[in-house]
Write a protein that holds these residues in place. Structure first.
Motif, mmCIF file in Angstrom:
data_model
loop_
_atom_site.group_PDB
_atom_site.id
_atom_site.type_symbol
_atom_site.label_atom_id
_atom_site.label_comp_id
_atom_site.label_asym_id
_atom_site.label_seq_id
_atom_site.Cartn_x
_atom_site.Cartn_y
_atom_site.Cartn_z
ATOM 1 N N MET A 135 0.743 -1.370 -0.106
ATOM 2 C CA MET A 135 0.034 0.181 -0.230
ATOM 3 C C MET A 135 1.080 1.147 0.050
ATOM 4 O O MET A 135 1.890 0.855 1.011
ATOM 5 N N PHE A 136 0.435 2.182 -0.895
ATOM 6 C CA PHE A 136 1.382 3.773 -1.038
ATOM 7 C C PHE A 136 0.685 4.562 -0.240
ATOM 8 O O PHE A 136 -0.770 4.795 -0.544
ATOM 9 N N ILE A 137 0.971 5.835 0.289
ATOM 10 C CA ILE A 137 0.559 7.087 0.190
ATOM 11 C C ILE A 137 0.998 7.740 0.314
ATOM 12 O O ILE A 137 3.088 7.827 -0.216
ATOM 13 N N ASP A 138 0.891 8.656 -1.346
ATOM 14 C CA ASP A 138 1.561 9.866 -1.348
ATOM 15 C C ASP A 138 2.965 9.412 -2.059
ATOM 16 O O ASP A 138 4.697 9.685 -2.455
ATOM 17 N N GLY A 139 2.711 8.163 -2.636
ATOM 18 C CA GLY A 139 3.631 7.798 -4.048
ATOM 19 C C GLY A 139 4.563 6.269 -2.885
ATOM 20 O O GLY A 139 5.613 5.782 -3.856
ATOM 21 N N GLU A 140 5.090 6.112 -2.030
ATOM 22 C CA GLU A 140 5.617 6.073 -0.153
ATOM 23 C C GLU A 140 4.521 5.029 -0.135
ATOM 24 O O GLU A 140 4.108 4.508 0.136
ATOM 25 N N PRO A 141 5.595 3.515 -0.316
ATOM 26 C CA PRO A 141 4.844 2.181 0.453
ATOM 27 C C PRO A 141 4.855 2.690 2.007
ATOM 28 O O PRO A 141 5.996 3.199 2.718
ATOM 29 N N ILE A 142 3.874 2.456 2.780
ATOM 30 C CA ILE A 142 4.048 2.127 3.527
ATOM 31 C C ILE A 142 3.757 0.876 4.620
ATOM 32 O O ILE A 142 3.579 0.998 5.212
ATOM 33 N N SER A 143 2.829 0.035 4.027
ATOM 34 C CA SER A 143 2.621 -1.058 4.450
ATOM 35 C C SER A 143 3.022 -2.083 3.453
ATOM 36 O O SER A 143 2.628 -1.907 2.310
ATOM 37 N N ALA A 144 3.737 -3.421 3.722
ATOM 38 C CA ALA A 144 3.466 -4.596 2.853
ATOM 39 C C ALA A 144 3.189 -5.990 3.904
ATOM 40 O O ALA A 144 3.211 -6.089 4.670
ATOM 41 N N THR A 145 2.081 -6.794 3.670
ATOM 42 C CA THR A 145 0.906 -7.313 3.457
ATOM 43 C C THR A 145 1.212 -8.879 2.850
ATOM 44 O O THR A 145 0.654 -9.122 1.960
ATOM 45 N N TRP A 158 5.289 -5.693 6.668
ATOM 46 C CA TRP A 158 5.920 -4.742 7.682
ATOM 47 C C TRP A 158 4.885 -3.846 7.435
ATOM 48 O O TRP A 158 4.064 -3.698 6.378
ATOM 49 N N THR A 159 4.874 -2.887 8.619
ATOM 50 C CA THR A 159 4.509 -1.539 8.313
ATOM 51 C C THR A 159 5.520 -0.236 8.667
ATOM 52 O O THR A 159 6.275 -0.291 9.169
ATOM 53 N N THR A 160 4.835 0.770 7.728
ATOM 54 C CA THR A 160 5.910 1.411 8.155
ATOM 55 C C THR A 160 5.833 2.158 9.778
ATOM 56 O O THR A 160 5.232 1.770 10.658
ATOM 57 N N THR A 161 6.856 2.516 10.197
ATOM 58 C CA THR A 161 7.260 3.616 11.562
ATOM 59 C C THR A 161 7.111 5.051 11.608
ATOM 60 O O THR A 161 7.246 5.326 12.483
ATOM 61 N N ASP A 162 6.485 5.205 10.474
ATOM 62 C CA ASP A 162 6.538 6.934 10.354
ATOM 63 C C ASP A 162 5.200 7.088 11.450
ATOM 64 O O ASP A 162 4.085 6.336 11.018
ATOM 65 N N GLY A 163 5.013 7.366 12.201
ATOM 66 C CA GLY A 163 3.868 8.252 13.364
ATOM 67 C C GLY A 163 2.647 8.513 12.304
ATOM 68 O O GLY A 163 2.065 8.525 13.454
#
Ligand SMILES: [Ca+2]
Ligand SMILES: [Ca+2]
Ligand SMILES: [Ca+2]
Length: 235
Positions: A135-145, A158-163
């Motif tokens: 899944m991408f937000i603003d073109g950046e991957p934020i999770s892969a499942t 994994w999921t992003t560590t971006d708070g």
């Protein structure tokens, strides 16, 4: 001005006119389109005719929803299918894209909200064997499942560590054959992303690392809602 505009509307929208009046007309339509399908379609016509920032900003909404029963709408790279009797109209089915974003929609958000909540149904269709849905937000991957046809639920990733992003993915319903290839089981999931401080625009996109034919393993997405809110727990 809105009334004059509507009276003159006959399908074609000239660029000059919209640029001149987008600010005024856009406000009127943004209010009306919560209650009137016809006006919303008109807004869509104008938005399609023009890609300028003036119009995009003017048509920002508090909530967006796509059920893919009538095509892919504003999804770039979008294709839909409604041939499957169980799944109905979905965005997809898509096979692998080497993990790259293969379809995306950009949403213009209203100002004054602290969060955008992205909510959708994910279908992991047929013989997934631990490939990743990305899944991408603003073109950046934020999770892969990862999913596996032999195992309930999520099997890794994994999921992003971006708070600024809170990602949840929960199974919905059983793991069994529901649609498409009847030799393989399917699983569906409720996916939700809370985006803090989203700014005035976000894009949402998807891809996967699937590595066999689309008739053998694929993903589909449905009922995508994007909601601006100050209280994400209420959405
Ligand atoms: Ca649908
Ligand atoms: Ca199946
Ligand atoms: Ca595979």
């Amino acid at each position: 001005m809105l009334r004059d505009f509507l009276r003159s509307e006959s399908g074609a929208v000239t660029t000059d006119y919209v640029v001149m009046s987008a600010g005024v007309v856009g406000v009127g339509i943004a209010v009306l389109n919560t209650t009137s399908m016809g006006v919303e379609n008109l807004a869509g016509d104008i938005n399609t005719a023009l890609t300028g920032n003036i119009v995009n900003t003017s048509f920002a909404r508090e909530r967006y929803f796509d059920d893919f029963e009538n095509g892919a709408g504003y999804w770039v790279g979008g294709h839909t299918d409604s041939s499957d009797g169980f799944f109905g109209g979905i965005l997809g089915p898509y096979g692998g894209s080497d993990g790259a974003e293969v379809v995306t929609r950009t949403y213009d958000l209203l100002g004054g909200y602290d969060y955008a909540v992205v909510d959708f149904d994910l279908h992991a269709i047929d013989s997934w064997d631990d490939e990743q849905f990305v899944m991408f937000i603003d073109g950046e991957p934020i999770s892969a499942t990862q999913f596996n046809w032999q195992t309930d639920g999520v099997t890794g990733g994994w999921t992003t560590t971006d708070g600024n992003y809170t990602v949840t993915i929960e199974p919905s319903g059983a793991r069994e054959h529901f649609g498409y290839n009847d030799e393989w089981v399917d699983q569906s999931f409720d996916v939700r992303v809370e985006v803090a401080d989203p700014g005035r625009s976000i894009s949402v996109g998807f891809g996967s690392t699937l590595n066999q034919g689309v008739a053998d393993e694929s993903w589909g997405v449905d009922n995508v809602a994007v909601t601006s809110t100050n209280s994400p727990s209420d959405v």
